[in-house]
Design an enzyme around this catalytic site. Structure first.
Site, PDB file in Angstrom:
ATOM      1  N   HIS A 231      -9.537  -5.164  -0.935  1.00  0.00           N
ATOM      2  CA  HIS A 231      -8.224  -6.266  -0.338  1.00  0.00           C
ATOM      3  C   HIS A 231      -8.358  -6.352   1.165  1.00  0.00           C
ATOM      4  O   HIS A 231      -9.053  -5.503   1.754  1.00  0.00           O
ATOM      5  CB  HIS A 231      -7.116  -5.422  -0.883  1.00  0.00           C
ATOM      6  CG  HIS A 231      -6.088  -5.936  -0.872  1.00  0.00           C
ATOM      7  ND1 HIS A 231      -5.281  -6.085   0.431  1.00  0.00           N
ATOM      8  CD2 HIS A 231      -5.160  -6.389  -1.737  1.00  0.00           C
ATOM      9  CE1 HIS A 231      -4.027  -6.610   0.298  1.00  0.00           C
ATOM     10  NE2 HIS A 231      -4.033  -6.844  -1.007  1.00  0.00           N
TER      11      HIS A 231
ATOM     12  N   ASP B 146      -8.611   3.548  -0.893  1.00  0.00           N
ATOM     13  CA  ASP B 146      -7.443   2.667  -1.013  1.00  0.00           C
ATOM     14  C   ASP B 146      -7.020   2.909  -2.533  1.00  0.00           C
ATOM     15  O   ASP B 146      -7.732   2.424  -3.450  1.00  0.00           O
ATOM     16  CB  ASP B 146      -8.035   1.423  -0.657  1.00  0.00           C
ATOM     17  CG  ASP B 146      -6.771   0.291  -1.228  1.00  0.00           C
ATOM     18  OD1 ASP B 146      -5.907   0.837  -1.783  1.00  0.00           O
ATOM     19  OD2 ASP B 146      -7.148  -0.790  -0.816  1.00  0.00           O
TER      20      ASP B 146
ATOM     21  N   GLN C 183      -4.424   0.654  -6.294  1.00  0.00           N
ATOM     22  CA  GLN C 183      -4.370   0.284  -7.805  1.00  0.00           C
ATOM     23  C   GLN C 183      -4.764   1.644  -8.500  1.00  0.00           C
ATOM     24  O   GLN C 183      -5.147   1.311  -9.904  1.00  0.00           O
ATOM     25  CB  GLN C 183      -5.518  -0.967  -7.854  1.00  0.00           C
ATOM     26  CG  GLN C 183      -4.981  -1.993  -7.179  1.00  0.00           C
ATOM     27  CD  GLN C 183      -3.562  -2.630  -7.628  1.00  0.00           C
ATOM     28  OE1 GLN C 183      -3.359  -2.407  -8.643  1.00  0.00           O
ATOM     29  NE2 GLN C 183      -3.187  -3.623  -7.065  1.00  0.00           N
TER      30      GLN C 183
ATOM     31  N   LYS D 299       4.268   0.028  -6.272  1.00  0.00           N
ATOM     32  CA  LYS D 299       3.262  -0.465  -7.342  1.00  0.00           C
ATOM     33  C   LYS D 299       3.315   0.707  -8.286  1.00  0.00           C
ATOM     34  O   LYS D 299       2.495   0.630  -9.331  1.00  0.00           O
ATOM     35  CB  LYS D 299       1.641  -0.730  -6.604  1.00  0.00           C
ATOM     36  CG  LYS D 299       1.421  -1.869  -5.836  1.00  0.00           C
ATOM     37  CD  LYS D 299       0.008  -1.938  -5.531  1.00  0.00           C
ATOM     38  CE  LYS D 299      -0.222  -2.983  -4.407  1.00  0.00           C
ATOM     39  NZ  LYS D 299       0.067  -4.395  -4.778  1.00  0.00           N
TER      40      LYS D 299
ATOM     41  N   CYS E   1      -5.642 -11.725  -2.209  1.00  0.00           N
ATOM     42  CA  CYS E   1      -6.024 -11.126  -1.015  1.00  0.00           C
ATOM     43  C   CYS E   1      -7.494 -10.476  -0.967  1.00  0.00           C
ATOM     44  O   CYS E   1      -7.663  -9.338  -0.442  1.00  0.00           O
ATOM     45  CB  CYS E   1      -5.034  -9.906  -0.481  1.00  0.00           C
ATOM     46  SG  CYS E   1      -3.318 -10.626  -0.547  1.00  0.00           S
TER      47      CYS E   1
END
Ligand code: PLP
Length: 399
Positions: free
Chosen positions: A117, A194, A197, A220, A358
């Site tokens: 991202h 990261d 997700q 999220k 992104c």
């Protein structure tokens, strides 16, 4: 799962029942989260950490209890390792800024991957300009899996950090981060994950992963916007210089010299969003009551079902076919522009995302300008997948 916790899912758009499949961008919020935040504003609101009065102490207790909830959720050793930020983006910027200032010099290298991202690319580029450091990029195969052999070959005497996505927000690929961390540590290189997700979709254990940093966003995972987390091993947080200066993060201040609090407060300048931390903790409790394994099983089944049904459609191209894949499906149909597909699905009440998500370097790798993306959450149903697939078929017929 009780969808009544999410009244927004019962609304209509353009006279059609809403089918919300843009969960990778942000999830809807259950009533319990909204109630908890409203309740705190109504009955407890006071600034945290600095008050002797009753309400300030109550607010501080809720805020610090939220830190403990987050600690347990990702199995960190200590709450000193849980820094509240505005979200994944700020967590990544914090590490990029402080780590580079503390430990990097011209010629040093950071390894990232093709599928990052922008928030795991641009912060490093900003530091690259400042310190003269270099980015090395792990390539991937056509299924959207990272090339682990090339990855191993990227390490050299200048490698200072690896920063990679746990799960791709475009391809859904679940990267083999445990193995990647093992390899990096064999070279004495720390790893930032990261988790924007991954944390919403399956259980994460930072001690088992042995990652040095881990970032995720509250919005999220059924929590409020504007709050997120940076996990960092205490030994790193102790050594890293502060990210921002202000109240809360200091021990003593004079015009000559300032000394800093210990982590996590060292990285939390200013009044934190203590209402949002309570909201996030409520969201985490909501998820853990359902059970992360149940969430994963449900979303995996939906993803498999949707993939199978989508493959019925002529001209369907799905991007991201990794063996280990999460609840995201990116696709194109024939030469229908993703914006057209997204706009027409919207008219049918179906909310999907279109564009580069992104991740422009990933789009370049795939040789496309963008995709349509459907992403699932714990409240989505097979019936919604059917409406979605029928919607794609209807749009495809129009072209
Ligand atoms: N990383 C990944 C993989 C993401 O999917 C996102 C958001 O879509 C981010 C980082 C940035 O998250 P936020 O905008 O919440 O900071």
């Amino acid at each position: 799962m009780n969808r009544n916790q999410f009244p927004i899912l019962s609304r209509e758009v353009y006279g059609k029942p809403l089918v919300y499949l843009d969960n990778a961008a942000t999830t809807q919020k259950p009533l319990c989260v909204l109630d908890a935040m409203r309740e705190e504003y109504l009955n407890v609101n006071a600034n945290v950490h600095r008050g002797v009065h009753w309400m300030s102490q109550q607010a501080t207790e809720l805020h610090e209890a939220a830190r403990e909830t987050v600690r347990k959720f990702i199995n960190a050793r200590s709450t000193a390792e849980i820094v509240f930020t505005r979200g994944t983006t700020e967590s990544l910027n914090l590490v990029a800024s402080s780590f580079c200032e503390g430990f990097m010099k011209a010629g040093d290298e950071v390894i990232i991957s093709t599928m990052e991202h922008h928030s795991n690319i641009v912060p490093w580029q900003l530091q690259a300009r400042r310190y003269g450091i270099k980015l090395r990029v792990i390539p991937m195969n056509d299924a959207g899996e990272l090339d682990m052999e090339v990855y191993q070959g990227l390490f050299n005497a200048h490698t200072r950090l690896v920063s990679v996505a746990h799960v791709s927000n475009v391809l859904g690929t679940v990267n083999p981060v445990e193995e990647m961390i093992r390899i990096a540590h064999a070279h004495d290189v720390p790893v930032m994950i990261d988790g924007a997700q991954s944390a919403p979709h399956f259980a994460v254990d930072v001690q088992q992963l042995d990652c040095d940093f881990f970032a995720f966003s509250g919005h999220k995972m059924y929590g409020p916007t504007g709050i997120g987390v940076l996990y960092g091993k205490e030994e790193w947080l102790e050594k890293m210089p502060p990210y921002q200066g202000g109240g809360e993060m200091i021990a003593t201040v004079s015009f000559e010299e300032t000394t800093f609090e210990r982590p996590p407060l060292k990285f939390e300048a200013g009044t934190p969003d203590y209402i949002a931390t309570h909201g996030l903790a409520t969201a985490i409790n909501f998820m853990t009551e359902i059970g992360m394994d149940n969430i994963r099983a449900h979303e995996q089944e939906l993803t498999r079902y949707a993939t199978r049904r989508m493959q019925e459609i002529d001209g369907m191209r799905i991007f991201g076919t990794a063996t280990n894949k999460d609840a995201v499906i990116s696709f194109l149909v024939g030469n229908i522009h993703p914006m057209d597909m997204g706009t027409l699905l919207d008219r049918l009440g179906i909310a999907v995302r279109t564009g580069h998500h992104c991740a422009e370097p990933l789009m370049n790798r795939l040789g496309i300008l963008g995709t349509v993306r459907a992403s699932f959450a714990l409240y989505n149903t097979k019936e919604e997948v059917d409406v979605f697939v029928d919607g794609i078929k209807r749009v495809a017929k129009m072209f």
